[in-house]
Design a protein around this motif. Structure first.
Motif, PDB file in Angstrom:
ATOM      1  N   GLN A 282      -0.455  -5.261  -0.147  1.00 38.90           N
ATOM      2  CA  GLN A 282       0.309  -4.530  -1.164  1.00 38.90           C
ATOM      3  C   GLN A 282       0.214  -3.026  -0.941  1.00 38.90           C
ATOM      4  OE1 GLN A 282      -1.643  -6.547  -4.485  1.00 38.90           O
ATOM      5  NE2 GLN A 282       0.341  -7.274  -5.198  1.00 38.90           N
ATOM      6  N   ILE A 283      -0.981  -2.557  -0.604  1.00 36.47           N
ATOM      7  CA  ILE A 283      -1.166  -1.129  -0.346  1.00 36.47           C
ATOM      8  C   ILE A 283      -0.390  -0.697   0.892  1.00 36.47           C
ATOM      9  CG2 ILE A 283      -2.870   0.635   0.281  1.00 36.47           C
ATOM     10  CD1 ILE A 283      -4.879  -0.904  -1.485  1.00 36.47           C
ATOM     11  N   VAL A 284      -0.493  -1.495   1.970  1.00 38.95           N
ATOM     12  CA  VAL A 284       0.261  -1.196   3.199  1.00 38.95           C
ATOM     13  C   VAL A 284       1.752  -1.180   2.915  1.00 38.95           C
ATOM     14  CG1 VAL A 284       0.848  -2.056   5.509  1.00 38.95           C
ATOM     15  CG2 VAL A 284      -1.536  -2.099   4.726  1.00 38.95           C
ATOM     16  N   GLN A 285       2.193  -2.120   2.094  1.00 40.97           N
ATOM     17  CA  GLN A 285       3.608  -2.189   1.705  1.00 40.97           C
ATOM     18  C   GLN A 285       4.063  -0.881   1.066  1.00 40.97           C
ATOM     19  OE1 GLN A 285       4.240  -5.063  -1.446  1.00 40.97           O
ATOM     20  NE2 GLN A 285       5.775  -3.741  -2.353  1.00 40.97           N
ATOM     21  N   PHE A 286       3.271  -0.341   0.129  1.00 38.47           N
ATOM     22  CA  PHE A 286       3.670   0.883  -0.558  1.00 38.47           C
ATOM     23  C   PHE A 286       3.628   2.097   0.361  1.00 38.47           C
ATOM     24  CE2 PHE A 286       2.010  -1.568  -4.359  1.00 38.47           C
ATOM     25  CZ  PHE A 286       3.280  -1.945  -4.762  1.00 38.47           C
ATOM     26  N   VAL A 287       2.708   2.100   1.311  1.00 43.97           N
ATOM     27  CA  VAL A 287       2.659   3.201   2.281  1.00 43.97           C
ATOM     28  C   VAL A 287       3.948   3.221   3.108  1.00 43.97           C
ATOM     29  CG1 VAL A 287       1.507   4.075   4.357  1.00 43.97           C
ATOM     30  CG2 VAL A 287       0.134   3.281   2.419  1.00 43.97           C
ATOM     31  N   ILE A 288       4.363   2.049   3.599  1.00 47.07           N
ATOM     32  CA  ILE A 288       5.608   1.963   4.369  1.00 47.07           C
ATOM     33  C   ILE A 288       6.809   2.302   3.492  1.00 47.07           C
ATOM     34  CG2 ILE A 288       7.105   0.441   5.729  1.00 47.07           C
ATOM     35  CD1 ILE A 288       4.586  -1.172   6.439  1.00 47.07           C
ATOM     36  N   ASP A 289       6.813   1.762   2.270  1.00 45.16           N
ATOM     37  CA  ASP A 289       7.889   2.056   1.326  1.00 45.16           C
ATOM     38  C   ASP A 289       8.074   3.559   1.152  1.00 45.16           C
ATOM     39  OD1 ASP A 289       8.344  -0.613   0.841  1.00 45.16           O
ATOM     40  OD2 ASP A 289       7.261  -0.661  -1.067  1.00 45.16           O
TER      41      ASP A 289
ATOM     42  N   LEU B  34       1.193   3.125  -5.435  1.00 47.29           N
ATOM     43  CA  LEU B  34       0.227   3.315  -4.350  1.00 47.29           C
ATOM     44  C   LEU B  34      -1.119   3.770  -4.888  1.00 47.29           C
ATOM     45  CD1 LEU B  34      -0.492   3.408  -1.339  1.00 47.29           C
ATOM     46  CD2 LEU B  34       0.414   5.742  -1.278  1.00 47.29           C
ATOM     47  N   PHE B  35      -1.123   4.789  -5.751  1.00 52.49           N
ATOM     48  CA  PHE B  35      -2.379   5.312  -6.286  1.00 52.49           C
ATOM     49  C   PHE B  35      -3.076   4.293  -7.182  1.00 52.49           C
ATOM     50  CE2 PHE B  35      -0.398   9.413  -5.151  1.00 52.49           C
ATOM     51  CZ  PHE B  35      -1.449   9.963  -4.436  1.00 52.49           C
ATOM     52  N   LEU B  36      -2.308   3.563  -7.973  1.00 50.23           N
ATOM     53  CA  LEU B  36      -2.905   2.568  -8.867  1.00 50.23           C
ATOM     54  C   LEU B  36      -3.509   1.403  -8.089  1.00 50.23           C
ATOM     55  CD1 LEU B  36      -0.259   2.513 -11.749  1.00 50.23           C
ATOM     56  CD2 LEU B  36      -2.634   3.258 -11.934  1.00 50.23           C
ATOM     57  N   PHE B  37      -2.828   0.968  -7.028  1.00 51.52           N
ATOM     58  CA  PHE B  37      -3.355  -0.144  -6.238  1.00 51.52           C
ATOM     59  C   PHE B  37      -4.570   0.277  -5.417  1.00 51.52           C
ATOM     60  CE2 PHE B  37       0.396  -2.534  -7.341  1.00 51.52           C
ATOM     61  CZ  PHE B  37       0.000  -3.851  -7.220  1.00 51.52           C
ATOM     62  N   ILE B  38      -4.592   1.518  -4.948  1.00 51.05           N
ATOM     63  CA  ILE B  38      -5.778   2.012  -4.239  1.00 51.05           C
ATOM     64  C   ILE B  38      -6.972   2.055  -5.194  1.00 51.05           C
ATOM     65  CG2 ILE B  38      -6.821   4.043  -3.168  1.00 51.05           C
ATOM     66  CD1 ILE B  38      -4.104   4.615  -1.875  1.00 51.05           C
ATOM     67  N   ALA B  39      -6.730   2.532  -6.407  1.00 55.35           N
ATOM     68  CA  ALA B  39      -7.804   2.574  -7.412  1.00 55.35           C
ATOM     69  C   ALA B  39      -8.293   1.162  -7.733  1.00 55.35           C
ATOM     70  CB  ALA B  39      -7.299   3.269  -8.671  1.00 55.35           C
ATOM     71  N   PHE B  40      -7.356   0.218  -7.853  1.00 55.52           N
ATOM     72  CA  PHE B  40      -7.718  -1.174  -8.126  1.00 55.52           C
ATOM     73  C   PHE B  40      -8.553  -1.738  -6.971  1.00 55.52           C
ATOM     74  CE2 PHE B  40      -6.703  -5.683  -7.331  1.00 55.52           C
ATOM     75  CZ  PHE B  40      -7.181  -6.246  -8.499  1.00 55.52           C
ATOM     76  N   TYR B  41      -8.147  -1.449  -5.751  1.00 58.68           N
ATOM     77  CA  TYR B  41      -8.877  -1.922  -4.565  1.00 58.68           C
ATOM     78  C   TYR B  41     -10.308  -1.398  -4.582  1.00 58.68           C
ATOM     79  CZ  TYR B  41      -9.917  -2.789   0.381  1.00 58.68           C
ATOM     80  OH  TYR B  41     -10.483  -3.219   1.558  1.00 58.68           O
ATOM     81  N   GLN B  42     -10.443  -0.120  -4.877  1.00 57.74           N
ATOM     82  CA  GLN B  42     -11.784   0.478  -4.891  1.00 57.74           C
ATOM     83  C   GLN B  42     -12.655  -0.126  -5.986  1.00 57.74           C
ATOM     84  OE1 GLN B  42     -10.657   4.614  -5.240  1.00 57.74           O
ATOM     85  NE2 GLN B  42     -10.906   4.984  -3.041  1.00 57.74           N
ATOM     86  N   ARG B  43     -12.068  -0.317  -7.169  1.00 56.89           N
ATOM     87  CA  ARG B  43     -12.835  -0.913  -8.271  1.00 56.89           C
ATOM     88  C   ARG B  43     -13.251  -2.336  -7.950  1.00 56.89           C
ATOM     89  NH1 ARG B  43      -8.713   0.991 -11.472  1.00 56.89           N
ATOM     90  NH2 ARG B  43      -7.998  -1.148 -11.825  1.00 56.89           N
TER      91      ARG B  43
END
Length: 304
Positions: free
Chosen positions: A212-219, A263-272
């Protein structure tokens, strides 16, 4: 003529009489005529969604969570299998439609050219838009299981419906890139949920979030590229650019803002979720090692 096996197979699933009787406003985007094609109607739908999930959440207080019942487990399985198959078929249909355009006119035209917004592609965009309302059922399953509702989940489901609405309204040719990547991730994600509902071990939970994170980076790379070319061509022609991009300005802005927030929300979720789990495992391992050393030292002292 390009081969379209995904489209041909998908169409064959529906009776001929139904195909011939479908009104044009279900196949093309007609503001105010196509269902949920006005800001008022989609806003009302999102309000109903929020009211429903928080209402069910309130009703579930003091009640046992669902999840073990056979009918509930079957409904959850069917929901996820259907979305897995539906996402895969729609992804195949969209790639079949855009591939000849990419092959004949190149990548930039496929992303930015007005001709990349074909009538059939518009139908696929509408279907994907309605998929977003089907996917809202995900949240209902969560609240019935009495799982905590995270802001990311509710925001993502609500905002994505609005995002798809804005792109359909604004006719952004770049839409297919974002939607195809999203469908690919959803095939993986809903298949994962289907397997977990069958108690089949699935080692790729972390891979789903990563994808999902990679998807948003490409998006974001693609939509910012498209938006930059439009802005440069329209307002700053002296800047280096390839050409203009089709689509309304408000649609481009809403797409950039929405995808950036994802992107920022999913990165934060990943870290948590995963960093915290990794730290907990490391701490447990360190405590275990210290405990083992303590027993070992104690044994040595006894022996002495």
């Amino acid at each position: 003529m390009a081969s379209t096996p995904f489209y041909d197979f998908t169409i064959s699933l529906f009776p001929v009489a139904l195909r011939k009787s479908l009104p044009l406003h279900l196949l093309t985007w007609q503001a105010g005529v196509t269902p949920l094609s006005t800001l008022t109607s989609i806003s009302a739908a999102i309000v109903v969604y929020l009211g429903t999930i928080f209402g069910i959440q309130a009703l579930m207080r003091g009640r046992a969570p669902f999840g073990k019942e056979g009918c509930f487990k079957l409904a959850f399985l069917v929901h996820n299998v259907a979305l897995t198959i539906g996402s895969a078929l729609l992804l195949g249909c969209m790639l079949e439609e855009i591939w000849p355009i990419f092959r004949e006119r190149g990548l930039f035209y496929a992303i930015c050219g007005a001709g990349a917004w074909t009538m059939r592609m518009e139908t696929f965009y509408i279907i994907n838009f309605y998929f977003k309302f089907w996917e809202l059922i995900d949240t209902i399953f969560l609240v019935l299981k009495k799982k905590p509702l995270q802001f990311l989940h509710v925001y993502h489901h609500s905002a994505t419906a609005l995002l798809c609405f804005s792109q359909l309204h604004g006719h952004t040719s770049v839409s297919w890139v974002v939607i195809c990547l999203n469908l690919a991730v959803h095939v993986l994600m809903y298949f994962y949920y289907a397997l977990t509902s069958l108690k089949i071990p699935c080692p790729w939970k972390k891979a789903v979030t990563t994808s999902q994170i990679v998807q948003f980076v490409i998006d974001l790379f693609v939509v910012y590229f498209a938006s930059y070319n439009y802005a440069a061509n329209t307002y700053l022609p002296w800047l280096p650019h390839v050409g203009t991009c089709a689509g309304a300005e408000y649609a481009a802005i809403s797409g950039c803002v929405c995808l950036t927030s994802y992107l920022f929300l999913f990165i934060a979720f990943y870290q948590r979720t995963y960093k915290k789990a990794a730290n907990a495992r490391a701490k447990a391992a360190a405590n275990g090692k210290a405990l083992a050393n303590g027993y070992s030292n104690g044994s040595i002292k006894k022996a002495q």
